[in-house]
Write a protein that holds these residues in place. Structure first.
Motif, short mmCIF file in Angstrom:
data_model
loop_
_atom_site.label_atom_id
_atom_site.label_comp_id
_atom_site.label_asym_id
_atom_site.label_seq_id
_atom_site.Cartn_x
_atom_site.Cartn_y
_atom_site.Cartn_z
N ILE A 290 0.83 -1.20 0.00
CA ILE A 290 0.00 0.00 0.00
C ILE A 290 0.87 1.25 0.00
O ILE A 290 0.63 2.20 -0.75
N ARG A 291 1.90 1.26 0.83
CA ARG A 291 2.87 2.34 0.81
C ARG A 291 4.11 1.94 1.60
O ARG A 291 4.08 0.98 2.38
N ILE A 292 5.18 2.69 1.39
CA ILE A 292 6.45 2.47 2.09
C ILE A 292 6.82 3.77 2.79
O ILE A 292 6.71 4.85 2.20
N GLU A 293 7.26 3.66 4.04
CA GLU A 293 7.64 4.87 4.76
C GLU A 293 8.74 4.58 5.78
O GLU A 293 8.99 3.41 6.12
N PRO A 294 9.40 5.61 6.26
CA PRO A 294 10.53 5.42 7.18
C PRO A 294 10.08 4.92 8.56
O PRO A 294 9.01 5.28 9.05
N LEU A 295 10.93 4.11 9.17
CA LEU A 295 10.81 3.76 10.58
C LEU A 295 11.74 4.70 11.33
O LEU A 295 12.93 4.82 10.98
N VAL A 296 11.23 5.39 12.34
CA VAL A 296 12.02 6.44 13.00
C VAL A 296 12.06 6.22 14.51
O VAL A 296 11.18 5.60 15.10
N TRP A 297 13.12 6.76 15.11
CA TRP A 297 13.23 6.78 16.56
C TRP A 297 12.33 7.89 17.10
O TRP A 297 12.26 8.98 16.53
N VAL A 298 11.68 7.63 18.22
CA VAL A 298 10.71 8.58 18.78
C VAL A 298 11.04 8.83 20.24
O VAL A 298 11.29 7.89 21.01
N THR A 299 10.99 10.10 20.64
CA THR A 299 11.26 10.49 22.02
C THR A 299 10.21 11.50 22.49
O THR A 299 9.50 12.09 21.68
N GLY A 300 10.13 11.69 23.79
CA GLY A 300 9.24 12.71 24.34
C GLY A 300 9.87 14.08 24.26
O GLY A 300 11.11 14.22 24.24
N ARG A 301 9.04 15.09 24.19
CA ARG A 301 9.56 16.47 24.13
C ARG A 301 10.31 16.80 25.42
O ARG A 301 9.78 16.63 26.51
N GLY A 302 11.54 17.26 25.24
CA GLY A 302 12.36 17.61 26.39
C GLY A 302 12.99 16.43 27.09
O GLY A 302 13.69 16.60 28.10
N SER A 303 12.77 15.22 26.58
CA SER A 303 13.31 14.02 27.22
C SER A 303 14.78 13.81 26.83
O SER A 303 15.19 14.13 25.72
N ASP A 304 15.56 13.27 27.77
CA ASP A 304 16.94 12.91 27.46
C ASP A 304 17.14 11.40 27.47
O ASP A 304 18.27 10.91 27.57
N ALA A 305 16.03 10.66 27.35
CA ALA A 305 16.11 9.20 27.40
C ALA A 305 17.02 8.65 26.31
O ALA A 305 17.69 7.63 26.49
N TRP A 306 17.05 9.32 25.14
CA TRP A 306 17.86 8.84 24.03
C TRP A 306 19.37 8.90 24.31
O TRP A 306 20.16 8.24 23.63
N GLU A 307 19.76 9.68 25.32
CA GLU A 307 21.18 9.81 25.66
C GLU A 307 21.65 8.73 26.64
O GLU A 307 22.85 8.54 26.81
#
Length: 306
Positions: A169-186
């Protein structure tokens, strides 16, 4: 009076749609065995149908390379129009039976696609009030099995774009998602929240982290997308979603800026059984119209981590 010219019956050649459907299924799956399972026939019967089509068209449609079937030049040429034939056939059935659609329709859908599917469900329900729609939410692997064993009448599934099966049906990117102002990704180990342990994204995400030597830990796996979103909003974890499904109050991150590995694109595919009921054909048309538009990452949806 203008005379109507009759066609020369001796020159008319008709293609067998059963053979065409088998050809398309083999082409999309890359395997006669897989195609036979999807079409609920034996491997021998599927092979025989491909041979009959090749005999009718007097050309080879497939070549075998490294234990996998690949389309020949003639096969590639046929596939485009074969898909058009099947779609037109299915649309004709849906159009001619639309007024009499009744009964139940069991639809499989991954957790994250329920909201994107809502507009198609609403439009279908308004047009066909005598069809009772029920949803089964599960991971894509389970939904593929549900279509094959008849537990659902049709399903949307998510899979790597490079391994897509069924109608894309369609192809789209898979992305990393974080909360606004969050530093969890670090944080390390990286706190990770996934919807389900059988989620189609999970092995890809964990493989990418392993390749990048990034340690991780599971914060939450529940089978509930809202609960997963809550952990991300609270700054307890990061997650991965298709870019079109990221809620507006969360942020899709630029991988390099966040020190996270890039992720491959995923396909949203439509899975139908070999014998499709009219209501499923009609609902498939609504899904195509609703979801098949192109999706891209808008700059406003990306985190300002860069």
């Amino acid at each position: 009076m203008k005379l109507i010219k009759r066609p020369n019956v001796s020159t008319i050649r008709n293609l067998d749609l059963d053979l065409i459907r088998t050809f398309v299924t083999v082409a999309e799956s890359g395997s006669v065995t897989v195609a036979a399972n999807l079409l609920h026939m034996t491997q021998g019967a599927a092979s025989q149908q491909i041979k009959r089509l090749e005999d009718r068209l007097d050309c080879l449609l497939f070549v075998r390379k490294a234990r996998k079937l690949e389309l020949s030049r003639h096969g590639e040429q046929l596939l485009v129009k074969a898909r058009q034939m099947l779609r037109l056939n299915d649309e004709i059935w849906a159009d001619m039976t639309a007024e009499s659609l009744r009964g139940s329709l069991r639809v499989g859908v991954p957790y994250d696609l329920v909201t994107p599917l809502a507009s198609a469900m609403k439009a279908f329900a308004e047009a066909h009030p005598h069809v009772e729609i029920s949803l089964e939410c599960a991971a894509s692997l389970e939904l593929c099995e549900a279509v094959d064993n008849g537990r659902v009448d049709m399903s949307l599934v998510e899979c790597l774009a490079s391994e897509a099966e069924g109608e894309v049906i369609r192809i789209e990117p898979l992305v990393w998602v974080t909360g606004r102002g969050s530093d969890a990704w670090e944080k390390r180990p990286l706190p990770l929240s996934m919807v389900d342990e059988r989620c189609a994204f999970r092995p890809v995400v964990l493989g990418a982290l392993a390749d990048g030597n990034i340690p991780w830990r599971t914060v939450f796996e529940s089978g509930n997308i809202e609960a997963t979103a809550a952990t991300v909003r609270a700054g307890l974890a990061v997650t991965t979603w298709l870019v079109s499904t990221v809620p507006p109050d969360l942020e899709a991150m630029v991988p390099r800026a966040a020190g996270l590995p890039a992720l491959p694109p995923f396909a949203i595919c439509l899975r139908l059984p070999s014998t499709v009921q009219p209501a499923a054909l009609e609902f498939a048309r609504y899904i195509r119209e609703s979801l098949s538009h192109d999706t891209a990452i808008a700059p406003s949806r990306l985190s300002v981590l860069a």
